[in-house]
Scaffold this motif. Structure first.
Motif, PDB file in Angstrom:
ATOM      1  N   ASP A 171       0.846  -1.185   0.000  1.00 26.38           N
ATOM      2  CA  ASP A 171       0.000   0.000   0.000  1.00 26.38           C
ATOM      3  C   ASP A 171       0.879   1.232   0.000  1.00 26.38           C
ATOM      4  OD1 ASP A 171       1.132   0.091   2.520  1.00 26.38           O
ATOM      5  OD2 ASP A 171      -0.741  -0.052   3.628  1.00 26.38           O
ATOM      6  N   VAL A 172       0.275   2.377  -0.099  1.00 23.11           N
ATOM      7  CA  VAL A 172       0.922   3.623   0.287  1.00 23.11           C
ATOM      8  C   VAL A 172       0.065   4.186   1.415  1.00 23.11           C
ATOM      9  CG1 VAL A 172       2.066   4.161  -1.882  1.00 23.11           C
ATOM     10  CG2 VAL A 172      -0.298   4.857  -1.580  1.00 23.11           C
ATOM     11  N   GLY A 173       0.730   4.674   2.452  1.00 25.87           N
ATOM     12  CA  GLY A 173       0.009   5.086   3.647  1.00 25.87           C
ATOM     13  C   GLY A 173       0.152   6.555   3.939  1.00 25.87           C
ATOM     14  N   PRO A 174      -0.601   7.410   3.254  1.00 28.84           N
ATOM     15  CA  PRO A 174      -0.517   8.856   3.521  1.00 28.84           C
ATOM     16  C   PRO A 174      -1.075   9.195   4.893  1.00 28.84           C
ATOM     17  CG  PRO A 174      -2.335   8.372   2.031  1.00 28.84           C
ATOM     18  CD  PRO A 174      -1.587   7.086   2.207  1.00 28.84           C
ATOM     19  N   PHE A 175      -0.291   9.936   5.659  1.00 33.03           N
ATOM     20  CA  PHE A 175      -0.643  10.251   7.046  1.00 33.03           C
ATOM     21  C   PHE A 175      -1.208  11.664   7.106  1.00 33.03           C
ATOM     22  CE2 PHE A 175       0.817  10.368  11.682  1.00 33.03           C
ATOM     23  CZ  PHE A 175      -0.135   9.454  12.082  1.00 33.03           C
ATOM     24  N   PHE A 299      -6.267  15.316  15.186  1.00 33.37           N
ATOM     25  CA  PHE A 299      -5.555  14.065  15.429  1.00 33.37           C
ATOM     26  C   PHE A 299      -5.173  13.449  14.089  1.00 33.37           C
ATOM     27  CE2 PHE A 299      -5.181   9.580  16.846  1.00 33.37           C
ATOM     28  CZ  PHE A 299      -4.369   9.774  17.958  1.00 33.37           C
ATOM     29  N   PRO A 300      -3.957  12.909  13.959  1.00 32.97           N
ATOM     30  CA  PRO A 300      -3.544  12.306  12.688  1.00 32.97           C
ATOM     31  C   PRO A 300      -4.399  11.097  12.317  1.00 32.97           C
ATOM     32  CG  PRO A 300      -1.648  12.760  14.087  1.00 32.97           C
ATOM     33  CD  PRO A 300      -2.866  12.947  14.939  1.00 32.97           C
ATOM     34  N   VAL A 301      -4.600  10.922  11.011  1.00 27.36           N
ATOM     35  CA  VAL A 301      -5.434   9.833  10.510  1.00 27.36           C
ATOM     36  C   VAL A 301      -4.733   9.174   9.318  1.00 27.36           C
ATOM     37  CG1 VAL A 301      -7.633   9.217   9.429  1.00 27.36           C
ATOM     38  CG2 VAL A 301      -7.581  10.950  11.236  1.00 27.36           C
ATOM     39  N   GLY A 302      -4.661   7.863   9.341  1.00 28.77           N
ATOM     40  CA  GLY A 302      -4.139   7.108   8.206  1.00 28.77           C
ATOM     41  C   GLY A 302      -5.251   6.278   7.586  1.00 28.77           C
ATOM     42  N   PRO A 303      -5.076   5.825   6.365  1.00 30.50           N
ATOM     43  CA  PRO A 303      -6.107   4.999   5.722  1.00 30.50           C
ATOM     44  C   PRO A 303      -6.439   3.739   6.514  1.00 30.50           C
ATOM     45  CG  PRO A 303      -4.467   5.705   4.112  1.00 30.50           C
ATOM     46  CD  PRO A 303      -3.935   6.084   5.469  1.00 30.50           C
ATOM     47  N   GLN A 373      -7.029   0.417   3.608  1.00 33.91           N
ATOM     48  CA  GLN A 373      -6.007   1.117   2.844  1.00 33.91           C
ATOM     49  C   GLN A 373      -6.651   1.851   1.676  1.00 33.91           C
ATOM     50  OE1 GLN A 373      -3.990  -2.697   1.593  1.00 33.91           O
ATOM     51  NE2 GLN A 373      -3.956  -1.693  -0.414  1.00 33.91           N
ATOM     52  N   ILE A 374      -5.870   2.738   1.040  1.00 35.70           N
ATOM     53  CA  ILE A 374      -6.344   3.363  -0.177  1.00 35.70           C
ATOM     54  C   ILE A 374      -5.961   2.462  -1.345  1.00 35.70           C
ATOM     55  CG2 ILE A 374      -5.980   5.634   0.862  1.00 35.70           C
ATOM     56  CD1 ILE A 374      -3.720   6.081  -1.164  1.00 35.70           C
ATOM     57  N   GLU A 397      -7.753  14.172   0.271  1.00 35.94           N
ATOM     58  CA  GLU A 397      -6.549  14.612   0.980  1.00 35.94           C
ATOM     59  C   GLU A 397      -5.495  13.514   1.000  1.00 35.94           C
ATOM     60  OE1 GLU A 397      -4.381  17.592   2.429  1.00 35.94           O
ATOM     61  OE2 GLU A 397      -6.534  17.808   2.065  1.00 35.94           O
ATOM     62  N   PHE A 398      -5.917  12.277   1.160  1.00 33.30           N
ATOM     63  CA  PHE A 398      -4.977  11.166   1.117  1.00 33.30           C
ATOM     64  C   PHE A 398      -4.221  11.140  -0.208  1.00 33.30           C
ATOM     65  CE2 PHE A 398      -7.780   8.655   4.242  1.00 33.30           C
ATOM     66  CZ  PHE A 398      -6.922   8.874   5.306  1.00 33.30           C
TER      67      PHE A 398
END
Length: 464
Positions: A171-175, A299-303, A373-374, A397-398
């Motif tokens: 995956d790619v994990g944009p934070f 607060f930070p959010v990931g997929p 995940q995205i 945004e991701f």
């Protein structure tokens, strides 16, 4: 932030080793010479009626485990001559079990690994070269997979990011930065602009308005933010024009005044501006728990959070991180790779499984629907982000993080991340306001440089 889900938990020790041990990876001399250079395309895996067994070892939260196990079942249904033994390992056991796997020559056929470990695993012969397997597979369109993710697992023997492929991005994990939309609306505060980041000053003012004693008992029970230094300091440093390394990736640059300014600002959120819980308050109820209860504005959010956040007692959405002196938002985009053992008895089938998990519409559709995940596939990601009926509404945004302002974590560039890990080992006195950022960075830089020099030496020796 003291708790995160999915692959992000894997990073809680900051880029620690993440490939895992399998019960049987297979060892025979014939497989040793098969590096993919003249292999048939991976879609030839079904040519034989012989049942071939693979071991796939991975880690993840409960939702991710379920999602990946289901995709493996679909793979087996589509490939009746292949059986996959799935082994799940706890994140905190990854490094130990990987070392045991390499030492015992029992590396799993297919496994997760960190991009920062790419050079070491290629130089030591752990990873199979996937290049021809992937490029000759007519079902894989590399131009429809995030270039950022694919390039993380390329290596030409000198530079990572170019050359042959030794893994595909799981995956790619944009934070991204999340905010409690319900809290803003109840307070009558205008919602953040999804296209324009707050300045640091603007961010503090809004966060202070949302840091309150709701029940009047003299104790704060709602906070503006709660950032874990390991995973969000990068945003403040980068957006202020500083970094951990110079352009050669051989010099530690934390003694830059802009770096000190960013770290001090981070610490001031707790000690000066009082918008984040103190260390003592966080011990009572950590920032992740406060966010989940609706007691925190940012607060930070990931997929990987999306499935868990389906049940939040408030509405949330995504925005860019506040921008420092550059005026531009910054954050990191993580990734895990899925690779194959160079000594697998069944390299074609192993690569076919990797492709199914990372590049097939069938596999990706199942994983995305599980909300862990995205999409790896760009066309699928575009359609996914445009669907505002699923949370968060601004999933775009991701994609902007991946395409525009996300970066790889600093440990990716070097042979190991010990120098980078050291930075966070003794940082708590700065966060608690007992040591200034400038003093800490001045004392820490030479110690980090010494470890980085050793990493450079280790890399040179590994090529001999």
């Amino acid at each position: 932030m003291l708790k995160k889900k999915g692959w992000f938990t894997l990073l809680s020790m900051v880029l620690m080793l993440s490939v895992v041990l399998a019960g049987c990876g297979g060892n025979n001399n014939a497989a040793n010479s098969n590096t993919g250079g003249n292999a048939k395309p991976a879609n030839s895996a079904n040519d034989s009626k012989e049942t071939k067994e693979l071991t796939f070892m991975f880690r993840g939260g409960p939702d991710e485990q379920t999602a990946y196990k289901n995709v493996v079942k679909k793979f087996e249904a589509d490939h009746p001559n292949v059986k996959v033994k799935v082994v799940v390992t706890a994140a905190d056991q990854y490094a130990t079990k990987l070392k045991a796997a390499i030492t015992g020559k029992s590396v799993p056929d297919v496994f997760y690994f960190e991009s920062g470990d790419l050079k070491a695993y290629v130089n030591s012969g752990v990873l199979l070269d996937l290049t021809s397997y992937v490029e000759k597979n007519e079902n894989i369109k590399l131009d429809n997979i995030w270039k950022y993710g694919v390039d993380l697992y390329r290596y030409d023997g000198t530079m990572a990011g170019q050359g042959n492929m030794y893994g595909m991005p799981k995956d790619v994990g944009p934070f991204a930065l999340g905010y409690n939309k319900t809290m803003f609306e109840k307070a009558g505060i205008p919602l953040p602009d999804k296209d324009k980041p707050y300045t640091w000053d603007e961010f503090i003012k809004v966060a202070q308005q949302l840091t309150i004693d709701k029940d009047g008992d003299g104790k704060l029970d709602q906070f503006g933010a709660g950032f874990n230094v390991n995973w969000t300091l990068q945003s403040f440093v980068w957006s202020n024009g500083a970094d951990w390394l110079d352009s050669t990736k051989t010099k530690v640059t934390i003694d830059d005044p802009k770096f000190a300014e960013a770290l001090q600002f981070f610490a001031d959120m707790q000690n000066k501006y009082k918008i984040t819980p103190s260390t003592e308050q966080a011990q009572t109820l950590d920032t992740y728990q406060r966010w989940m209860k609706g007691e925190m504005a940012f607060f930070p959010v990931g997929p990987w959070d999306m499935s868990t956040y389906e049940t939040l007692p408030f509405d949330y959405d995504l925005i860019p991180y506040p921008a420092g002196s550059t005026g531009k938002s910054a954050t990191w985009t993580g990734s895990l790779g899925i690779g194959a053992s160079a000594k697998s008895k069944h390299p074609e089938e192993a690569v076919e499984l990797i492709n199914y998990l990372t590049a097939s519409k069938e596999g990706m559709d199942a994983l995305v629907k599980a909300k862990v995940q995205i999409p790896n596939l760009i066309d699928m990601a575009t359609e996914w982000a445009a669907d505002t009926t699923t949370k968060p509404a601004n999933k775009e945004e991701f994609l902007q993080v991946v395409n525009e302002y996300g970066r790889v974590l600093p440990g990716h560039y070097t042979y190991n991340a010990e120098w980078y890990n050291l930075f966070f080992t003794d940082i708590q006195p700065v966060i608690d306001g007992k040591v200034t950022a400038a003093d800490y960075l001045k004392s820490e830089q030479p110690k980090m440089q010494k470890l980085l020099d050793k990493a450079v030496e280790q890399e040179a020796k590994s090529k001999q």
